[in-house]
Scaffold this active site. Structure first.
Site, PDB file in Angstrom:
ATOM      1  N   LYS A  74       0.817  -1.215   0.000  1.00 48.66           N
ATOM      2  CA  LYS A  74       0.000   0.000   0.000  1.00 48.66           C
ATOM      3  C   LYS A  74       0.854   1.269   0.000  1.00 48.66           C
ATOM      4  O   LYS A  74       0.605   2.184  -0.796  1.00 48.66           O
ATOM      5  CB  LYS A  74      -0.937  -0.015   1.216  1.00 48.66           C
ATOM      6  N   ARG A 111      -9.452   4.348   8.982  1.00 52.69           N
ATOM      7  CA  ARG A 111      -9.266   2.980   9.476  1.00 52.69           C
ATOM      8  C   ARG A 111     -10.551   2.432  10.069  1.00 52.69           C
ATOM      9  O   ARG A 111     -10.662   1.231  10.296  1.00 52.69           O
ATOM     10  CB  ARG A 111      -8.177   2.956  10.570  1.00 52.69           C
ATOM     11  N   ARG A 141      10.717 -11.088   4.572  1.00 47.01           N
ATOM     12  CA  ARG A 141      11.447  -9.825   4.464  1.00 47.01           C
ATOM     13  C   ARG A 141      12.365  -9.645   5.672  1.00 47.01           C
ATOM     14  O   ARG A 141      12.139 -10.190   6.750  1.00 47.01           O
ATOM     15  CB  ARG A 141      10.499  -8.637   4.280  1.00 47.01           C
ATOM     16  N   ARG A 191      12.387  -8.895  11.750  1.00 45.63           N
ATOM     17  CA  ARG A 191      11.709  -8.200  12.845  1.00 45.63           C
ATOM     18  C   ARG A 191      10.823  -9.191  13.577  1.00 45.63           C
ATOM     19  O   ARG A 191      10.206 -10.042  12.954  1.00 45.63           O
ATOM     20  CB  ARG A 191      10.827  -7.071  12.305  1.00 45.63           C
ATOM     21  N   ARG A 236      -1.537 -10.718  13.001  1.00 45.03           N
ATOM     22  CA  ARG A 236      -1.724  -9.332  12.532  1.00 45.03           C
ATOM     23  C   ARG A 236      -2.796  -9.282  11.446  1.00 45.03           C
ATOM     24  O   ARG A 236      -3.587  -8.344  11.379  1.00 45.03           O
ATOM     25  CB  ARG A 236      -0.411  -8.774  11.960  1.00 45.03           C
TER      26      ARG A 236
END
Ligand SMILES: [Zn+2]
Length: 209
Positions: free
Chosen positions: A9, A84, A121, A152, A163
């Protein structure tokens, strides 16, 4: 522009804003700006953030409203990260008043692909650059500085799945709010960056035509 984490995005929003010559308004950035500038809302937001809580709809709406009042948005703008919630979407419609149509682009990517992208990633220890995977395998060395790469903690597969569940739950109503509008477009975000950018551009042109 709407889309789950990992859908690209931010990248697509930046590209589209640049190609159309309109400001890219990312709520993360304008929130940081408001905090730095020490505006009334910025100071309120700072207290909320420092207490470890989420910034309320009311503060977020106020900050976006202030930003949309600036002159550079007169010929259009791209919102990234807002709205949101349905409450924010409703407030946005009111802010826009006669400045319609609001084109809503939802970047759609299935969860397995998002998990693949996010869990492979890596972030650079030295410069903070984020590197995607090559042929599905995580990169080992930073493209930018040659530093070593790490994952991460919130990009671990089980955390990514969680998530995404949270994202789907929290945006289900928002998508429903926009879906019925003639200016809503769902764009397949599962392809490469160039192809998705072309699809997004065509979707916007299709609505504006
Ligand atoms: Zn680096």
């Amino acid at each position: 522009m709407l889309g789950p984490p990992g859908a690209g995005k931010g990248t697509q929003a930046r590209r589209l804003a640049e190609s159309r010559g309109v400001p890219h308004i990312s709520t993360g950035e304008i929130l940081r700006e408001a905090v730095q500038e020490g505006t009334d809302l910025g100071r309120k937001a700072k207290m909320v953030i420092e207490s470890g809580q989420l910034v309320s709809d009311e503060i977020m709406i106020g900050i976006v409203n202030d930003r949309l009042d600036k002159d550079d948005t007169r010929d259009g703008f791209l919102l990234d990260g807002f709205p949101r919630t349905v409450l924010q979407a409703d407030a946005l419609d009111k802010m826009l008043g006669g400045r319609q149509p609001l084109v809503v682009i939802d970047l759609s990517v299935n969860d397995d692909e998002l998990v693949r992208r996010l869990s492979t990633r890596r972030i650079c220890d030295s410069c903070g650059a984020i590197t995607g995977s090559l042929n599905g395998k995580p990169a080992v060395v930073c493209d930018t500085c040659g530093g070593s790469l790490k994952q991460r903690s919130d990009d671990r597969e089980e955390v990514v799945r969680q998530r995404l569940v949270v994202y789907r739950q929290s945006t289900e109503q928002l998508i429903g709010y926009y879906q019925q509008r003639p200016t809503f477009r769902s764009v397949d975000g599962s392809q490469d960056e160039e192809s998705v950018a072309a699809l997004v551009g065509a979707a916007v042109d299709g609505v504006a035509a």
